[in-house]
Design a protein around this motif. Structure first.
Motif, PDB file in Angstrom:
ATOM      1  N   VAL A   1      75.420 -91.680 -48.937  1.00 40.07           N
ATOM      2  CA  VAL A   1      76.440 -91.495 -49.981  1.00 40.07           C
ATOM      3  C   VAL A   1      77.800 -91.934 -49.440  1.00 40.07           C
ATOM      4  N   ILE A   2      78.040 -91.667 -48.143  1.00 40.86           N
ATOM      5  CA  ILE A   2      79.315 -92.071 -47.526  1.00 40.86           C
ATOM      6  C   ILE A   2      79.406 -93.592 -47.460  1.00 40.86           C
ATOM      7  N   PHE A   3      78.264 -94.240 -47.175  1.00 38.49           N
ATOM      8  CA  PHE A   3      78.228 -95.708 -47.194  1.00 38.49           C
ATOM      9  C   PHE A   3      78.569 -96.227 -48.594  1.00 38.49           C
ATOM     10  N   PHE A   4      78.003 -95.623 -49.613  1.00 41.73           N
ATOM     11  CA  PHE A   4      78.293 -96.050 -50.986  1.00 41.73           C
ATOM     12  C   PHE A   4      79.730 -95.699 -51.384  1.00 41.73           C
ATOM     13  N   LEU A   5      80.272 -94.623 -50.822  1.00 42.93           N
ATOM     14  CA  LEU A   5      81.680 -94.299 -51.053  1.00 42.93           C
ATOM     15  C   LEU A   5      82.565 -95.412 -50.498  1.00 42.93           C
TER      16      LEU A   5
ATOM     17  N   ILE B   1      79.619 -85.397 -64.848  1.00 41.78           N
ATOM     18  CA  ILE B   1      80.626 -86.116 -65.652  1.00 41.78           C
ATOM     19  C   ILE B   1      81.928 -85.323 -65.713  1.00 41.78           C
ATOM     20  N   VAL B   2      81.823 -84.004 -65.887  1.00 40.82           N
ATOM     21  CA  VAL B   2      83.019 -83.145 -65.927  1.00 40.82           C
ATOM     22  C   VAL B   2      83.786 -83.238 -64.614  1.00 40.82           C
ATOM     23  N   LEU B   3      83.066 -83.191 -63.487  1.00 38.44           N
ATOM     24  CA  LEU B   3      83.713 -83.262 -62.171  1.00 38.44           C
ATOM     25  C   LEU B   3      84.397 -84.616 -61.966  1.00 38.44           C
ATOM     26  N   ILE B   4      83.754 -85.696 -62.408  1.00 40.02           N
ATOM     27  CA  ILE B   4      84.356 -87.020 -62.276  1.00 40.02           C
ATOM     28  C   ILE B   4      85.614 -87.123 -63.130  1.00 40.02           C
ATOM     29  N   VAL B   5      85.576 -86.547 -64.340  1.00 36.01           N
ATOM     30  CA  VAL B   5      86.761 -86.531 -65.209  1.00 36.01           C
ATOM     31  C   VAL B   5      87.891 -85.759 -64.535  1.00 36.01           C
TER      32      VAL B   5
ATOM     33  N   PHE C   1      91.145 -81.901 -51.484  1.00 39.24           N
ATOM     34  CA  PHE C   1      90.745 -81.745 -52.886  1.00 39.24           C
ATOM     35  C   PHE C   1      89.625 -82.716 -53.238  1.00 39.24           C
ATOM     36  N   TYR C   2      89.777 -83.976 -52.832  1.00 41.10           N
ATOM     37  CA  TYR C   2      88.763 -84.992 -53.151  1.00 41.10           C
ATOM     38  C   TYR C   2      87.464 -84.750 -52.387  1.00 41.10           C
ATOM     39  N   ILE C   3      87.580 -84.187 -51.175  1.00 41.08           N
ATOM     40  CA  ILE C   3      86.369 -83.885 -50.402  1.00 41.08           C
ATOM     41  C   ILE C   3      85.568 -82.778 -51.082  1.00 41.08           C
ATOM     42  N   ILE C   4      86.248 -81.693 -51.477  1.00 44.91           N
ATOM     43  CA  ILE C   4      85.561 -80.565 -52.114  1.00 44.91           C
ATOM     44  C   ILE C   4      84.964 -80.985 -53.457  1.00 44.91           C
ATOM     45  N   ALA C   5      85.790 -81.645 -54.283  1.00 43.31           N
ATOM     46  CA  ALA C   5      85.295 -82.097 -55.592  1.00 43.31           C
ATOM     47  C   ALA C   5      84.209 -83.168 -55.427  1.00 43.31           C
ATOM     48  N   GLY C   6      84.341 -83.987 -54.396  1.00 43.47           N
ATOM     49  CA  GLY C   6      83.350 -85.036 -54.139  1.00 43.47           C
ATOM     50  C   GLY C   6      82.007 -84.469 -53.721  1.00 43.47           C
ATOM     51  N   VAL C   7      82.017 -83.463 -52.852  1.00 44.73           N
ATOM     52  CA  VAL C   7      80.767 -82.812 -52.428  1.00 44.73           C
ATOM     53  C   VAL C   7      80.088 -82.158 -53.629  1.00 44.73           C
ATOM     54  N   ALA C   8      80.885 -81.508 -54.487  1.00 39.58           N
ATOM     55  CA  ALA C   8      80.322 -80.883 -55.688  1.00 39.58           C
ATOM     56  C   ALA C   8      79.719 -81.944 -56.621  1.00 39.58           C
ATOM     57  N   THR C   9      80.395 -83.087 -56.742  1.00 37.51           N
ATOM     58  CA  THR C   9      79.885 -84.179 -57.582  1.00 37.51           C
ATOM     59  C   THR C   9      78.571 -84.716 -57.023  1.00 37.51           C
TER      60      THR C   9
ATOM     61  N   VAL D   1      74.841 -92.921 -56.072  1.00 33.70           N
ATOM     62  CA  VAL D   1      75.710 -93.411 -57.153  1.00 33.70           C
ATOM     63  C   VAL D   1      76.985 -92.572 -57.214  1.00 33.70           C
ATOM     64  N   ALA D   2      76.877 -91.299 -56.809  1.00 41.32           N
ATOM     65  CA  ALA D   2      78.049 -90.419 -56.797  1.00 41.32           C
ATOM     66  C   ALA D   2      79.117 -90.951 -55.852  1.00 41.32           C
ATOM     67  N   GLY D   3      78.695 -91.564 -54.732  1.00 37.60           N
ATOM     68  CA  GLY D   3      79.652 -92.116 -53.780  1.00 37.60           C
ATOM     69  C   GLY D   3      80.550 -93.157 -54.419  1.00 37.60           C
ATOM     70  N   VAL D   4      79.963 -94.046 -55.202  1.00 35.77           N
ATOM     71  CA  VAL D   4      80.742 -95.090 -55.880  1.00 35.77           C
ATOM     72  C   VAL D   4      81.640 -94.472 -56.947  1.00 35.77           C
ATOM     73  N   ALA D   5      81.085 -93.547 -57.719  1.00 35.40           N
ATOM     74  CA  ALA D   5      81.865 -92.906 -58.794  1.00 35.40           C
ATOM     75  C   ALA D   5      83.087 -92.176 -58.222  1.00 35.40           C
TER      76      ALA D   5
END
Length: 439
Positions: free
Chosen positions: A76-80, A194-198, A213-221, A234-238
């Motif tokens: 996921v980190i690679f895709f991020l 979708i809610v988390l990405i928004v 903030f982005y790390i915590i929200a990103g892990v949840a996503t 796919v979450a990594g790219v989003a």
């Protein structure tokens, strides 16, 4: 001692940061995996790769094999990182220019469609048809590593072209993974994703730049995406597409504020002591904060992720996924079975004809243009090298053939053969064409 360490540290740091370093680490990991899987220690290799790792809290238990932790977690980190590179290229790189963008998209489209069609022709109506997307992808790290071997014989702009091409290629591969390699969808978890990405998008527009903030929200996503049935990578790219890409203050303001702080320190330069004086320390910290505001989180995080991905995550992926038993039977199967033929011909011939053919059409009908110094013959050489599809092709093969181990083994072997052939043919073609030009 300090000077002695600096003499060692600087060359080592330059080597680690070099573009070819990712290719070297990836190659070493691939060779190690192949040797390990074909040695007397092969049983230990299989046990290690499939070793369950996890933890539990009360009745809640999280457990997965070492291989799944890498494929569904670390990748996921690679895709991020891929997502960050894609966003930067679209905003300020090779994909920012409309003409370059049209040509790159056209070439990448040809380089994805034709290999997929070739594979499908060999596997039509068979259970192996699910692997149609395997020969679509290009491994950027390996491709750039091979191009550096012939760097003296190619225009420097060709490196940027292949990076842009691979990035568009990766976008296509990510869309394919999201749409065609998704299992049963959980509407609840997908809605939560979708809610988390928004929320991340709104935070970006609101000026939130704190990494935590982005790390915590990103892990949840990532977690909700994993539970939704859509592949977690796919979450990594989003997440990457929501990372702030603009500086918070203009460079002019940075220079003005920094100069005023430095001027105030220069007035009493003999008395400046950042250790003893709280005021001097705060002035230095203020300059550092200004530089953070004038830079972009996207670029900083991309730089921060490059080394861990290049020298840890991708080599670990290769180590756990490239360990296939390689013998005469495996080689023959790759050249005779539909899966192997589809992958080898798709990567070696499909990529070359698809990319160079699309480029010819683009130039012929003025759809786009090539960067300065690049001609069609350079694109043909690059399109041969683009047949190196190791990382993403192996990743898609693992998704498609997860329940078909025989096909997976054949696919991995064929990817290695095709990647080696593409690299050799690409280097030979570039050397031959440049030699003819000089004579």
């Amino acid at each position: 001692m300090q000077r002695g360490l600096e003499k060692i540290q600087e060359p080592f740091a330059n080597f680690i940061r070099a573009q070819t370093t990712a290719s070297i680490f990836l190659l070493i990991a691939t060779i190690t995996a192949l040797w390990w899987a074909n040695s007397t220690y092969s049983l230990f290799y299989q046990q290690l790769v499939n070793t369950p790792i996890g933890f539990f809290i009360g009745d809640i238990e999280l457990r997965a094999s070492f291989k799944h932790i890498i494929n569904d977690g670390l990748m996921v980190i690679f895709f991020l990182l891929l997502g960050l590179e894609i966003k930067r290229e679209v905003m300020a790189g090779e994909l920012a220019s409309a003409e370059n963008r049209r040509m790159l998209i056209l070439c990448a489209f040809g380089g994805m469609v034709l290999p997929a069609l070739i594979y499908s022709l060999f596997n039509w109506s068979l259970d192996s048809q699910i692997g149609w997307a395997i020969p679509m992808a290009t491994d950027t790290a390996f491709a750039l590593g091979v191009l550096t071997v012939v760097r003296k014989h190619i225009p420097i702009s060709l490196l940027a072209f292949i990076v842009g091409l691979a990035i568009v290629d990766d976008v296509g591969a990510i869309l394919v993974i999201a749409v065609f390699y998704t299992q049963q969808i959980s509407i609840t978890y997908l809605s939560a994703t979708i809610v988390l990405i928004v929320i991340l998008i709104v935070a970006n527009y609101a000026g939130v730049r704190q990494p935590l903030f982005y790390i915590i929200a990103g892990v949840a996503t990532w977690w909700t995406m994993l539970q939704s049935g859509v592949h977690a990578t796919v979450a990594g790219v989003a997440i990457a597409l929501t990372v702030p890409a603009r500086p918070k203050i203009a460079t002019v303001k940075l220079l003005g504020n920094a100069k005023s702080i430095i001027n105030s320190m220069q007035k009493s330069i003999e008395n400046v002591d950042v250790l003893a004086s709280k005021v001097d320390h705060e002035k230095v910290v203020e300059i550092n904060e200004l530089s953070d505001l004038a830079s972009t989180p996207l670029r900083r995080w991309e730089d921060a992720l490059y080394l861990p991905v290049s020298i840890v995550i991708l080599p670990l992926f290769a180590l756990t996924n490239a360990g296939v038993v390689f013998n005469a039977n495996a080689f023959i199967n790759s050249l005779t079975q539909p899966v192997g033929l589809g992958i080898i011909l798709g990567l070696v011939i499909g990529k070359c004809l698809g990319i160079s053919g699309a480029c010819w059409l683009g130039l012929r009908y003025h759809i786009g243009c090539l960067p300065e110094g690049i001609r069609l013959k350079h694109v043909i050489g690059a399109s041969l090298i683009a047949g190196i599809g190791f990382t993403m092709s192996t990743f898609i093969a693992a998704l498609g053939f997860d329940a078909q181990p025989e096909h997976l083994h054949n696919a991995k072997t064929s990817i290695l053969i095709a990647s080696a052939l593409s690299a050799i043919l690409g280097v030979l073609y570039i050397r031959m064409t440049t030699t003819k030009e000089r004579t």
